[in-house]
Design a protein around this motif. Structure first.
Motif, PDB file in Angstrom:
ATOM      1  N   PHE A  40      15.123  18.527 -37.089  1.00 52.29           N
ATOM      2  CA  PHE A  40      15.477  19.837 -37.592  1.00 52.29           C
ATOM      3  C   PHE A  40      16.414  19.688 -38.789  1.00 52.29           C
ATOM      4  N   ASP A  41      16.049  20.353 -39.877  1.00 54.54           N
ATOM      5  CA  ASP A  41      16.837  20.242 -41.107  1.00 54.54           C
ATOM      6  C   ASP A  41      17.616  21.506 -41.425  1.00 54.54           C
ATOM      7  N   GLY A  42      17.636  22.453 -40.497  1.00 53.80           N
ATOM      8  CA  GLY A  42      18.387  23.687 -40.712  1.00 53.80           C
ATOM      9  C   GLY A  42      17.618  24.756 -41.443  1.00 53.80           C
ATOM     10  N   ALA A  43      16.338  24.507 -41.762  1.00 51.71           N
ATOM     11  CA  ALA A  43      15.528  25.518 -42.443  1.00 51.71           C
ATOM     12  C   ALA A  43      15.364  26.739 -41.543  1.00 51.71           C
ATOM     13  N   LYS A  44      15.555  27.900 -42.115  1.00 50.71           N
ATOM     14  CA  LYS A  44      15.499  29.144 -41.344  1.00 50.71           C
ATOM     15  C   LYS A  44      14.055  29.510 -41.035  1.00 50.71           C
ATOM     16  N   PRO A  45      13.697  29.666 -39.760  1.00 51.73           N
ATOM     17  CA  PRO A  45      12.326  30.067 -39.420  1.00 51.73           C
ATOM     18  C   PRO A  45      12.106  31.543 -39.720  1.00 51.73           C
ATOM     19  N   GLN A  46      10.853  31.920 -39.913  1.00 48.34           N
ATOM     20  CA  GLN A  46      10.518  33.325 -40.137  1.00 48.34           C
ATOM     21  C   GLN A  46      10.470  34.102 -38.829  1.00 48.34           C
ATOM     22  N   VAL A  47      10.178  33.407 -37.749  1.00 47.54           N
ATOM     23  CA  VAL A  47      10.130  34.036 -36.437  1.00 47.54           C
ATOM     24  C   VAL A  47      10.406  32.971 -35.378  1.00 47.54           C
ATOM     25  N   VAL A  48      10.995  33.393 -34.267  1.00 47.82           N
ATOM     26  CA  VAL A  48      11.269  32.499 -33.144  1.00 47.82           C
ATOM     27  C   VAL A  48      10.503  33.009 -31.929  1.00 47.82           C
ATOM     28  N   ILE A  49       9.790  32.110 -31.265  1.00 49.95           N
ATOM     29  CA  ILE A  49       9.069  32.447 -30.030  1.00 49.95           C
ATOM     30  C   ILE A  49       9.723  31.686 -28.891  1.00 49.95           C
ATOM     31  N   VAL A  50      10.207  32.413 -27.891  1.00 53.41           N
ATOM     32  CA  VAL A  50      10.864  31.800 -26.731  1.00 53.41           C
ATOM     33  C   VAL A  50       9.936  31.922 -25.531  1.00 53.41           C
ATOM     34  N   GLU A  51       9.850  30.858 -24.768  1.00 58.74           N
ATOM     35  CA  GLU A  51       8.882  30.785 -23.666  1.00 58.74           C
ATOM     36  C   GLU A  51       9.004  31.928 -22.681  1.00 58.74           C
ATOM     37  N   ASP A  52      10.220  32.176 -22.172  1.00 63.21           N
ATOM     38  CA  ASP A  52      10.347  33.137 -21.073  1.00 63.21           C
ATOM     39  C   ASP A  52      10.915  34.478 -21.541  1.00 63.21           C
ATOM     40  N   SER A  53      11.136  35.345 -20.590  1.00 62.24           N
ATOM     41  CA  SER A  53      11.714  36.655 -20.881  1.00 62.24           C
ATOM     42  C   SER A  53      13.019  36.847 -20.126  1.00 62.24           C
ATOM     43  N   ASN A  54      13.568  35.745 -19.654  1.00 62.54           N
ATOM     44  CA  ASN A  54      14.754  35.825 -18.812  1.00 62.54           C
ATOM     45  C   ASN A  54      16.017  35.421 -19.564  1.00 62.54           C
ATOM     46  N   SER A  55      16.928  34.739 -18.877  1.00 64.24           N
ATOM     47  CA  SER A  55      18.241  34.451 -19.448  1.00 64.24           C
ATOM     48  C   SER A  55      18.163  33.653 -20.741  1.00 64.24           C
ATOM     49  N   GLY A  56      17.298  32.642 -20.783  1.00 65.17           N
ATOM     50  CA  GLY A  56      17.177  31.833 -21.990  1.00 65.17           C
ATOM     51  C   GLY A  56      16.777  32.666 -23.187  1.00 65.17           C
ATOM     52  N   TYR A  57      15.804  33.542 -22.982  1.00 67.55           N
ATOM     53  CA  TYR A  57      15.368  34.417 -24.073  1.00 67.55           C
ATOM     54  C   TYR A  57      16.500  35.335 -24.519  1.00 67.55           C
ATOM     55  N   GLU A  58      17.234  35.906 -23.577  1.00 65.61           N
ATOM     56  CA  GLU A  58      18.323  36.815 -23.925  1.00 65.61           C
ATOM     57  C   GLU A  58      19.366  36.120 -24.780  1.00 65.61           C
ATOM     58  N   PHE A  59      19.657  34.861 -24.452  1.00 70.54           N
ATOM     59  CA  PHE A  59      20.655  34.114 -25.227  1.00 70.54           C
ATOM     60  C   PHE A  59      20.167  33.883 -26.650  1.00 70.54           C
ATOM     61  N   PHE A  60      18.967  33.367 -26.811  1.00 68.89           N
ATOM     62  CA  PHE A  60      18.461  33.059 -28.152  1.00 68.89           C
ATOM     63  C   PHE A  60      18.161  34.327 -28.944  1.00 68.89           C
ATOM     64  N   ALA A  61      17.829  35.415 -28.255  1.00 69.07           N
ATOM     65  CA  ALA A  61      17.583  36.674 -28.950  1.00 69.07           C
ATOM     66  C   ALA A  61      18.854  37.168 -29.642  1.00 69.07           C
ATOM     67  N   VAL A  62      20.007  36.962 -29.003  1.00 67.86           N
ATOM     68  CA  VAL A  62      21.284  37.352 -29.619  1.00 67.86           C
ATOM     69  C   VAL A  62      21.561  36.504 -30.856  1.00 67.86           C
ATOM     70  N   LEU A  63      21.328  35.196 -30.770  1.00 69.28           N
ATOM     71  CA  LEU A  63      21.558  34.323 -31.925  1.00 69.28           C
ATOM     72  C   LEU A  63      20.653  34.736 -33.087  1.00 69.28           C
ATOM     73  N   CYS A  64      19.398  35.025 -32.768  1.00 69.22           N
ATOM     74  CA  CYS A  64      18.448  35.404 -33.816  1.00 69.22           C
ATOM     75  C   CYS A  64      18.798  36.754 -34.423  1.00 69.22           C
ATOM     76  N   LYS A  65      19.220  37.689 -33.599  1.00 66.02           N
ATOM     77  CA  LYS A  65      19.589  39.013 -34.098  1.00 66.02           C
ATOM     78  C   LYS A  65      20.739  38.910 -35.082  1.00 66.02           C
ATOM     79  N   ASN A  66      21.722  38.070 -34.775  1.00 67.72           N
ATOM     80  CA  ASN A  66      22.874  37.898 -35.664  1.00 67.72           C
ATOM     81  C   ASN A  66      22.463  37.276 -36.997  1.00 67.72           C
ATOM     82  N   SER A  67      21.316  36.583 -37.003  1.00 64.48           N
ATOM     83  CA  SER A  67      20.840  35.932 -38.227  1.00 64.48           C
ATOM     84  C   SER A  67      19.688  36.703 -38.884  1.00 64.48           C
TER      85      SER A  67
END
Length: 315
Positions: free
Chosen positions: A144-171
């Motif tokens: 990973f070189d820090g390049a910003k993705p256009q979209v993020v797909i997270v496997e589940d809809s539970n706690s892991g997704y909620e955590f990464f969804a917050v990080l993505c929303k802030n970005s």
């Protein structure tokens, strides 16, 4: 011929090209199981090694315990849900020779191997030659070189997704829940974006790898596959106790195969038990807001590679 194979999880997959020793490996084990030392085969292993084959496989498996069970790709039962159910309930480890994915089994992306010939003889026509076959991982680690993705797909809809969804929303990055690992390929295929970051539990993501890697011919797909979200939390530094640190260094020494068919299940159990009754009480179905507090979230973020999903001030 000498073949070296390390088995650390319930499920190990052997793939790769023909004539690398996969069939020979099973033939040698079968010969030893039948004739013992008289077979001329020597097996150095801490537990018995067995071959499972034929239409009476379920009956035969009922008599095998605490062993490493090898199954060839010609055994069609290996692809059945009946086998998956029986394997889950056993105390054995399994080495499966399979060129095709086995979606009914939760095997790790890190446990898909090929066999390679490491014979270094420089003789053009050796009369006697010992072949050393060792394993290599089919799928290497992503960079990973820090390049910003256009979209993020997270496997589940539970706690892991909620955590990464917050990080993505802030970005300002769209974050999508796939609702299960088997849905990721179709979602990625049908998205208009080309730069996609996929986040999934590597501990059980092995069956999906072939499909996702094939998409990389058309799209720039990065795969972030930690063991699980719970593993990320445990290794974040929030739990510095000696047992947790030793367990993270050598999970195989702590995981009982009869209790946990996938390492993801084990790490979830560990995090739930470790946080029970504390402000970090963990539930897989819904994320405790304490994990989004600045200190806690920051500790988890520090353990992430440079995925390009944190605000620039946090990268």
């Amino acid at each position: 011929m000498q073949i070296k194979l390390t088995v650390s999880r319930n499920l190990t997959i052997l793939q790769g090209k023909s004539a690398t020793g996969k069939t020979t490996l099973l033939e040698l084990i079968a010969a030893y199981d039948e004739l013992g030392a008289n077979s001329g085969v020597v097996i150095n292993c801490d537990v018995p090694c067995k071959i499972l084959a034929g239409r009476n496989w379920l009956r035969d498996l009922s008599f095998i315990e605490n062993s490493i069970v090898f199954i060839d790709e010609d055994s069609s039962f290996m692809k059945s849900h009946e086998f998956a159910h029986a394997a889950r309930r056993s105390s054995n480890y399994y080495v499966l020779v399979a060129r095709e994915s086995l979606p009914q089994l939760p095997y790790s992306v890190d446990e898909i191997y090929g066999l390679k010939n490491t014979n270094r003889s420089t003789t053009k026509y050796p009369v006697y030659s010992r072949t050393y076959a060792s394993t290599y991982r089919i799928y290497g680690k992503s960079e990973f070189d820090g390049a910003k993705p256009q979209v993020v797909i997270v496997e589940d809809s539970n706690s892991g997704y909620e955590f990464f969804a917050v990080l993505c929303k802030n970005s300002g990055i769209p974050c999508i829940s796939a609702g299960g690992k088997s849905n990721i390929y179709d979602i990625a295929l049908n998205r208009k974006e080309r730069d996609i970051l996929v986040i999934a539990d590597g501990a059980a993501f092995g069956p999906e790898m072939e499909f996702l890697v094939s998409l990389q011919r058309f799209k720039r797909i990065k795969l972030f596959l930690p063991e699980s979200f719970e593993w990320l939390v445990l290794k974040s530094g929030l739990f510095p106790d000696k047992r947790t640190q030793e367990m993270l260094r050598s999970p195989a020494s702590y995981i009982e195969s009869a209790d946990f068919f996938s390492w993801e299940q084990f790490f979830t159990h560990e995090l739930i038990e470790k946080t029970r009754g504390t402000f970090l009480t963990y539930s897989k179905s819904r994320l405790n807001e304490s994990y989004l507090a600045k200190h806690t979230r920051g500790a988890i973020e520090k353990g992430l590679p440079n995925l390009g999903i944190l605000p620039q001030t946090e990268q």
